[in-house]
Motif scaffolding. Structure first.
Motif, mmCIF file in Angstrom:
data_model
loop_
_atom_site.group_PDB
_atom_site.id
_atom_site.type_symbol
_atom_site.label_atom_id
_atom_site.label_comp_id
_atom_site.label_asym_id
_atom_site.label_seq_id
_atom_site.Cartn_x
_atom_site.Cartn_y
_atom_site.Cartn_z
ATOM 1 N N ALA A 264 -0.647 12.152 -2.789
ATOM 2 C CA ALA A 264 -1.082 10.869 -3.342
ATOM 3 C C ALA A 264 -0.670 9.713 -2.675
ATOM 4 O O ALA A 264 -1.473 8.751 -2.311
ATOM 5 C CB ALA A 264 -0.771 10.928 -4.711
ATOM 6 N N SER A 265 0.606 9.529 -2.409
ATOM 7 C CA SER A 265 0.882 8.490 -1.584
ATOM 8 C C SER A 265 0.248 8.395 -0.330
ATOM 9 O O SER A 265 0.022 7.130 0.173
ATOM 10 C CB SER A 265 2.521 8.274 -1.555
ATOM 11 N N ASN A 267 -2.345 9.371 0.673
ATOM 12 C CA ASN A 267 -4.024 9.238 0.574
ATOM 13 C C ASN A 267 -4.280 7.708 0.459
ATOM 14 O O ASN A 267 -4.965 7.132 0.589
ATOM 15 C CB ASN A 267 -4.587 10.036 -0.461
ATOM 16 N N THR A 268 -3.210 7.215 -0.601
ATOM 17 C CA THR A 268 -3.266 5.626 -0.962
ATOM 18 C C THR A 268 -3.201 5.000 0.370
ATOM 19 O O THR A 268 -3.669 4.064 0.516
ATOM 20 C CB THR A 268 -2.448 5.530 -1.976
ATOM 21 N N ALA A 271 -6.191 5.235 2.866
ATOM 22 C CA ALA A 271 -7.524 4.508 2.153
ATOM 23 C C ALA A 271 -7.229 2.945 2.428
ATOM 24 O O ALA A 271 -7.984 2.236 2.720
ATOM 25 C CB ALA A 271 -7.737 4.765 0.676
ATOM 26 N N LYS A 272 -5.900 2.479 2.104
ATOM 27 C CA LYS A 272 -5.908 0.992 2.300
ATOM 28 C C LYS A 272 -5.842 0.709 3.638
ATOM 29 O O LYS A 272 -6.292 -0.565 4.066
ATOM 30 C CB LYS A 272 -4.368 0.825 1.790
#
Length: 598
Positions: A264-265, A267-268, A271-272
């Motif tokens: 999750a981290s 992917n975040t 994306a950023k």
């Protein structure tokens, strides 16, 4: 009356009995406006007084015309880049060329103007300021508080300013921080230097220089997020069970650091970064892009001391850049307040520097326990790990210390051809090392302007010695270089260890240009006898000179060069002009002996 120009300086106006012409008033007004817009063009002999000091001066009544005395700006009010004094907050890798923030000094200190012959020293910021001031004052030097002055012998600044380096006088002054030390102290700069060194070593036989280590032997695997190819390679490589740490390239004190521990981290972050890259505003205005970052493989199985994570801060001193003279100094051990847990999301568990540890509620109680001396660390390793891990006696003070020296020297050699070199530049760099559970030594980072605070007992024993011996070595090498003497042996070398001394016989090493010879070399290290009027001239003397100039006759005397008059100052303004600018020459060509006004 009080005048304020551009919100910068307060002027004390003294009325005059004699009427001034409109032309002279306009000229004086223009001069004031020019001075208020460009503080680094102040008159060389300017001295700063408060309005109260001016009124109290007995010589202030001798003025015969309107005069303006600029008052030292109050903190936070200056608008020009060099006139602003540096902030007290430590920032190790601030971008060059930015305006220098204002230094927060007590008003009574700002107004102090030393009247002695010097030498002078200037300090901005709070990091190590007290220790440097004590050292300089013990040598009879005087502190100045105006960073526009250029007659300093030593300038110690936390934040680098372009104007400071532009006005620096090589061979005459000492200046803390090499202007482009970011090639060593920024994360991306160090990574690029080590990669370049690695590529060179692969092209040549490594056996010819076996002392150099492979990069993976001491530096964690790293990727640059500002480069698309490396960013994509990182996201393809990382796996779910791995932990990575993301760091800004030019930051310190743990600011902007976070861990990547799960998909999750990742992917975040991905994306950023993708959104930032595709944002139209970022393409049009490149400077609005976020700060460059790197990601490093996290050493998730570190060696623990009493269950707590730790790292070791050591020091690299570049005492001289022309020629290079580099030293190593032992530092101290930094521990966390709480026990280590790799799965914890609390950064105080993972980062050991004091700025982060202060955020822990236990820091006030355990402050002295978060810093160990190297001797204490050595005794602990001898007691707890020597037999179980088969370590030699005093592993910390022998094997580990030599490994740190080897890594620091290799990093310096990778960057030395990129550093700016002038006689008088010096730098103190903090190097952070981590030891894993297999007793392998890792270099985490190198920091410009390392913390020199003494807020606990161990630091009060270590930091003053580091600062004072650093300045001792810098001064000794500088003076020997000016006298063209051999640098070695060094009388002031006590706790430091010499890592590198550049020899003129080194093959392939480009030697710096030779210094000019003359009395000006090293002049600011000597008392400025007979030249104190440049910055510290007394007010009475300055007013007397002004009175003489303003009280003289306004009638112009025109005479030919070579013609003498009864006046002791027989040389006229026309005679001082170059021959190609002297209007009298065209009259001579016509056979006229004197210019007659019509």
């Amino acid at each position: 009356m009080v005048f304020v120009f551009a919100g910068r300086a307060e002027m004390a106006f003294v009325p005059t009995k004699r009427k001034k012409s409109t032309k002279s008033v306009m000229r004086g007004s223009n001069q004031q406006q020019a001075g208020s817009l460009s503080a680094d063009r102040e008159p060389v002999g300017a001295k700063y007084y408060t309005k109260q000091q001016f009124k109290a001066s007995p010589a202030s009544t001798s003025w015969q015309s309107a005069s303006f005395i600029p008052k030292q700006t109050a903190p936070g009010t200056s608008t020009n880049s060099e006139g602003k004094l540096d902030k007290t907050t430590s920032n190790e890798n601030r971008t060059q060329g930015k305006a220098c923030p204002q230094e927060k000094q007590p008003e009574e200190e700002i107004l102090k103007v030393p009247t002695g012959p010097g030498p002078y020293f200037y300090i901005s910021g709070s990091n190590g300021a007290g220790l440097v001031s004590i050292y300089c004052q013990s040598r009879g030097w005087q502190r100045i508080y105006d960073n526009r002055r250029e007659d300093y012998a030593l300038k110690w600044c936390e934040i680098k300013c372009r104007e400071t380096y532009y006005h620096f006088k090589e061979g005459e002054q000492l200046l803390y921080q090499i202007p482009n030390n970011g090639v060593l102290t920024s994360k991306i700069g160090l990574l690029c230097c080590l990669r370049e060194q690695e590529r060179v070593l692969k092209k040549i036989s490594r056996s010819s220089n076996s002392r150099l280590l492979k990069m993976e032997e001491f530096f964690p695997e790293s990727f640059r997020l500002d480069l698309k190819d490396e960013r994509n390679a990182f996201f393809e490589l990382c796996k779910e069970e791995e932990i990575w740490i993301c760091k800004p390239s030019c930051s310190n004190q743990g600011r902007g650091i976070f861990l990547l521990k799960n998909p999750a981290s990742l992917n975040t972050l991905q994306a950023k970064l993708r959104g930032t890259e595709e944002h139209p505003l970022k393409k049009r205005v490149p400077h609005t892009a976020p700060q460059a970052r790197i990601v490093q493989r996290y050493i998730h199985q570190p060696l623990l001391l009493e269950g707590k994570k730790f790292d070791v801060r050591s020091y690299l001193l570049i005492a001289c850049t022309a020629p290079y003279v580099v030293f190593f100094a032992q530092g101290y051990v930094r521990l966390t307040c709480v026990n280590y847990d790799a799965a914890s999301d609390d950064l105080t568990v993972h980062l050991t520097n004091q700025h982060v540890q202060k955020k822990n509620s236990l820091y006030s109680q355990l402050k002295d326990e978060t810093v160990w001396q190297m001797e204490h660390f050595n005794s602990y390793v001898n007691e707890k790990f020597r037999k179980t891990n088969g370590l030699p006696k005093d592993w910390v003070l022998t094997v580990f210390t030599k490994r740190m020296q080897q890594i620091m020297l290799q990093c310096f050699l990778a960057a030395k051809h990129k550093l700016d070199r002038k006689l008088g530049y010096f730098d103190l760099i903090g190097c952070d090392f981590l030891i894993d559970e297999n007793f392998k030594v890792w270099l985490l980072e190198m920091n410009a302007n390392p913390a020199l605070h003494t807020n606990c007992k161990v630091l009060r024993d270590i930091i003053p010695t580091v600062v004072h011996e650093s300045l001792d070595l810098v001064l000794e090498v500088f003076k020997k270089r000016l006298k063209r003497q051999r640098v070695l042996p060094l009388e002031k070398l006590r706790h430091f260890v010499l890592l590198y001394h550049e020899d003129a016989a080194d093959l392939g090493q480009k030697q710096p240009s030779k210094l000019r010879t003359g009395p000006c070399i090293g002049r600011f290290l000597r008392p400025q006898i007979g030249s104190t009027s440049r910055f510290g001239q007394s007010l009475a003397k300055g007013l007397q000179n002004s009175s003489k100039k303003l009280g003289c006759s306004r009638k112009k005397v025109v005479s030919l060069p070579g013609k003498s008059t009864n006046s002791p100052n027989s040389t006229t303004r026309a005679a001082l002009r170059p021959s190609w600018k002297n209007p009298l020459n065209r009259y001579r060509a016509r056979g006229l002996s004197r210019v007659q006004k019509t």
